[in-house]
Design a protein around this motif. Structure first.
Motif, PDB file in Angstrom:
ATOM      1  N   MET A  59       0.832  -1.188   0.000  1.00 54.98           N
ATOM      2  CA  MET A  59       0.000   0.000   0.000  1.00 54.98           C
ATOM      3  C   MET A  59       0.880   1.255   0.000  1.00 54.98           C
ATOM      4  N   LYS A  60       0.320   2.333  -0.472  1.00 56.81           N
ATOM      5  CA  LYS A  60       1.062   3.578  -0.599  1.00 56.81           C
ATOM      6  C   LYS A  60       0.273   4.706   0.052  1.00 56.81           C
ATOM      7  N   ILE A  61       0.978   5.791   0.373  1.00 56.04           N
ATOM      8  CA  ILE A  61       0.256   6.978   0.802  1.00 56.04           C
ATOM      9  C   ILE A  61       0.280   7.997  -0.323  1.00 56.04           C
ATOM     10  N   GLY A  62      -0.770   8.796  -0.364  1.00 51.38           N
ATOM     11  CA  GLY A  62      -0.873   9.823  -1.387  1.00 51.38           C
ATOM     12  C   GLY A  62      -1.577  11.038  -0.825  1.00 51.38           C
ATOM     13  N   ARG A  63      -1.532  12.114  -1.589  1.00 52.27           N
ATOM     14  CA  ARG A  63      -2.266  13.326  -1.206  1.00 52.27           C
ATOM     15  C   ARG A  63      -3.274  13.624  -2.306  1.00 52.27           C
ATOM     16  N   VAL A  64      -4.504  13.879  -1.901  1.00 53.65           N
ATOM     17  CA  VAL A  64      -5.557  14.178  -2.867  1.00 53.65           C
ATOM     18  C   VAL A  64      -5.289  15.547  -3.480  1.00 53.65           C
ATOM     19  N   VAL A  65      -5.101  15.574  -4.797  1.00 50.55           N
ATOM     20  CA  VAL A  65      -4.803  16.850  -5.451  1.00 50.55           C
ATOM     21  C   VAL A  65      -5.814  17.218  -6.528  1.00 50.55           C
ATOM     22  N   GLY A  66      -6.725  16.329  -6.849  1.00 47.47           N
ATOM     23  CA  GLY A  66      -7.665  16.683  -7.897  1.00 47.47           C
ATOM     24  C   GLY A  66      -8.754  15.652  -8.084  1.00 47.47           C
ATOM     25  N   THR A  67      -9.593  15.933  -9.079  1.00 52.29           N
ATOM     26  CA  THR A  67     -10.704  15.039  -9.382  1.00 52.29           C
ATOM     27  C   THR A  67     -10.722  14.747 -10.874  1.00 52.29           C
ATOM     28  N   VAL A  68     -11.265  13.583 -11.181  1.00 52.23           N
ATOM     29  CA  VAL A  68     -11.423  13.181 -12.572  1.00 52.23           C
ATOM     30  C   VAL A  68     -12.898  12.906 -12.804  1.00 52.23           C
ATOM     31  N   VAL A  69     -13.452  13.514 -13.831  1.00 56.37           N
ATOM     32  CA  VAL A  69     -14.853  13.286 -14.182  1.00 56.37           C
ATOM     33  C   VAL A  69     -14.882  12.526 -15.498  1.00 56.37           C
ATOM     34  N   SER A  70     -15.526  11.377 -15.457  1.00 59.73           N
ATOM     35  CA  SER A  70     -15.576  10.534 -16.645  1.00 59.73           C
ATOM     36  C   SER A  70     -16.890   9.776 -16.636  1.00 59.73           C
ATOM     37  N   THR A  71     -17.504   9.663 -17.797  1.00 63.00           N
ATOM     38  CA  THR A  71     -18.751   8.913 -17.895  1.00 63.00           C
ATOM     39  C   THR A  71     -18.415   7.445 -18.050  1.00 63.00           C
ATOM     40  N   ILE A  72     -18.619   6.682 -16.985  1.00 69.89           N
ATOM     41  CA  ILE A  72     -18.282   5.272 -16.997  1.00 69.89           C
ATOM     42  C   ILE A  72     -19.533   4.474 -16.718  1.00 69.89           C
ATOM     43  N   ASN A  73     -19.760   3.477 -17.547  1.00 72.40           N
ATOM     44  CA  ASN A  73     -20.974   2.690 -17.453  1.00 72.40           C
ATOM     45  C   ASN A  73     -20.820   1.568 -16.427  1.00 72.40           C
ATOM     46  N   SER A  74     -20.781   1.944 -15.152  1.00 66.27           N
ATOM     47  CA  SER A  74     -20.679   0.940 -14.092  1.00 66.27           C
ATOM     48  C   SER A  74     -21.251   1.527 -12.812  1.00 66.27           C
ATOM     49  N   PRO A  75     -22.148   0.776 -12.125  1.00 61.62           N
ATOM     50  CA  PRO A  75     -22.797   1.331 -10.930  1.00 61.62           C
ATOM     51  C   PRO A  75     -21.825   1.662  -9.801  1.00 61.62           C
ATOM     52  N   VAL A  76     -20.610   1.115  -9.839  1.00 64.54           N
ATOM     53  CA  VAL A  76     -19.677   1.389  -8.748  1.00 64.54           C
ATOM     54  C   VAL A  76     -19.346   2.880  -8.659  1.00 64.54           C
ATOM     55  N   PHE A  77     -19.532   3.597  -9.750  1.00 66.49           N
ATOM     56  CA  PHE A  77     -19.175   5.017  -9.766  1.00 66.49           C
ATOM     57  C   PHE A  77     -20.359   5.933  -9.462  1.00 66.49           C
ATOM     58  N   ASP A  78     -21.541   5.349  -9.203  1.00 60.68           N
ATOM     59  CA  ASP A  78     -22.733   6.172  -9.048  1.00 60.68           C
ATOM     60  C   ASP A  78     -22.612   7.201  -7.910  1.00 60.68           C
ATOM     61  N   ASN A  79     -22.146   6.809  -6.761  1.00 62.64           N
ATOM     62  CA  ASN A  79     -22.032   7.771  -5.659  1.00 62.64           C
ATOM     63  C   ASN A  79     -20.599   7.922  -5.162  1.00 62.64           C
ATOM     64  N   ARG A  80     -19.662   7.633  -6.029  1.00 65.51           N
ATOM     65  CA  ARG A  80     -18.272   7.704  -5.591  1.00 65.51           C
ATOM     66  C   ARG A  80     -17.469   8.571  -6.549  1.00 65.51           C
ATOM     67  N   LYS A  81     -16.540   9.311  -5.966  1.00 67.18           N
ATOM     68  CA  LYS A  81     -15.697  10.170  -6.771  1.00 67.18           C
ATOM     69  C   LYS A  81     -14.411   9.446  -7.175  1.00 67.18           C
ATOM     70  N   LEU A  82     -13.862   9.864  -8.290  1.00 64.23           N
ATOM     71  CA  LEU A  82     -12.535   9.424  -8.718  1.00 64.23           C
ATOM     72  C   LEU A  82     -11.570  10.534  -8.333  1.00 64.23           C
ATOM     73  N   LEU A  83     -10.658  10.236  -7.446  1.00 55.72           N
ATOM     74  CA  LEU A  83      -9.732  11.262  -6.970  1.00 55.72           C
ATOM     75  C   LEU A  83      -8.334  11.036  -7.516  1.00 55.72           C
ATOM     76  N   LEU A  84      -7.713  12.123  -7.899  1.00 52.22           N
ATOM     77  CA  LEU A  84      -6.350  12.077  -8.392  1.00 52.22           C
ATOM     78  C   LEU A  84      -5.427  12.322  -7.196  1.00 52.22           C
ATOM     79  N   CYS A  85      -4.516  11.397  -6.973  1.00 42.74           N
ATOM     80  CA  CYS A  85      -3.651  11.459  -5.799  1.00 42.74           C
ATOM     81  C   CYS A  85      -2.191  11.449  -6.200  1.00 42.74           C
ATOM     82  N   ASP A  86      -1.449  12.448  -5.739  1.00 43.76           N
ATOM     83  CA  ASP A  86       0.008  12.383  -5.842  1.00 43.76           C
ATOM     84  C   ASP A  86       0.511  11.322  -4.871  1.00 43.76           C
ATOM     85  N   LEU A  87       1.364  10.436  -5.316  1.00 39.24           N
ATOM     86  CA  LEU A  87       1.976   9.478  -4.400  1.00 39.24           C
ATOM     87  C   LEU A  87       3.049  10.197  -3.591  1.00 39.24           C
TER      88      LEU A  87
END
Lengths: 98, 98, 98, 98, 98
Positions: free
Chosen positions: E1-29
């Motif tokens: 496992m690694k540690i990271g710092r949240v630095v941004g967000t990614v918005v993408s239309t993905i056809n999968s329910p796993v993304f319905d209420n969850r954000k995609l976060l961009l993390c610097d390692l």
């Protein structure tokens, strides 16, 4: 998946039927310019690739075992296809006869 | 898969039967020129490899557990064969006695 | 598998029982000379390792979950043993008291 | 997961139905500044991405096979979405028309 | 496992329910000194992490799918916890308010 060029062979006595009629090929990994990146992998040949050919390499154990149709096989990388053509930014990088 | 040269041993008290009669070998990873790349891995020995020998290393957990015939085993890398011969660009890089 | 040296701890509130009685240890990865390579990993401690100890790290999810005997656990790296001795090219690199 | 930019196509005769109606796209991997990092991957296109588009790439075999809804498929990387917007440190790095 | 710092967000239309209420976060390692290493990953947020927070990232598909409690989900990296404290060589590297 990565592309590579077949540059050699590895002979090793391995106690697993997956290697009975298959060669272990040494492949230089290629970049998007078609040149070697400096890395390599040793892959099971599933398509009868020849020396110098550019190939598509799958480096994942489960998919590799599916390709050779064996549930148990000590493999991870497999050559799944010969690359007929690769186009990058509109230019042919790999093509028949190059 | 990668090739490596056995350069050492690791002794560790691990609570898992997979290690009962097997050694943990420290292997320098080799490039296609047969020289060390700077990387290494620690692999379970499944073929009774000796110091200095060039070996084929599988670095994938599922295949590694299949080789040692244990469903549960805390291993990832395993030595699956001793390399008898490696030919790169038509030249012998590894051969008996080299 | 890799060897590492325990250099720190990570405290994080994680909603999974696998972490109830286990520490997350920060480990510098070591090279075959016993020195840090610059890389690190955060591993679940399965052997009660202490600060400064050299440990064997398995970095594979399935094997990691087997070690902690939980079918579902959000872990990938686990400390599977304390390294008692490591010999490279005939020289002791890790030994008790070093 | 990583972001990449579609820069080319790979044509290869592969004996697997997963490739029947899907393209293999060559993607430059991008850093958090939106620029190429020098790495690349070849991914199965699951979203009908076009040349030059910024995409989200999943590089894991099991998830990749789930996306294409095939239990057995020799794939590891798949394009799972077109990136509509990426914000880093409050600044737009990827947006429609950029 | 690694540690990271949240630095941004990614918005993408993905056809999968796993993304319905969850954000995609961009993390610097981050390295063991708490500074960015230059690498990054895009992870599914499972803990409602905010911009600038230091997080623990699991980069393994099977464990990632367990965390979001979905058998099929095109994900590999997931934020499993916010790092409350990280101590390296006896010094606090991450702590509340730093």
């Amino acid at each position: 998946m990565k592309i590579g060029r077949v540059v050699g062979t590895v002979v090793s006595t391995i106690n697993s039927p997956v290697f009975d009629n298959r060669k272990l090929l040494l492949c230089d990994l290629l970049g998007t310019d078609g040149r070697p990146t400096g890395g390599y992998t040793i892959a099971v040949d599933a398509v009868d690739a020849g020396a110098g050919e550019v190939v598509l390499i799958l480096d994942e154990g489960t998919g590799a075992r599916q390709i050779v149709q064996q549930r148990t096989a000590p493999i991870r990388a497999v050559i799944v296809g010969i690359v007929d053509e690769m186009v990058v930014d509109g230019a042919l990088v790999v093509a028949p006869g190059m």
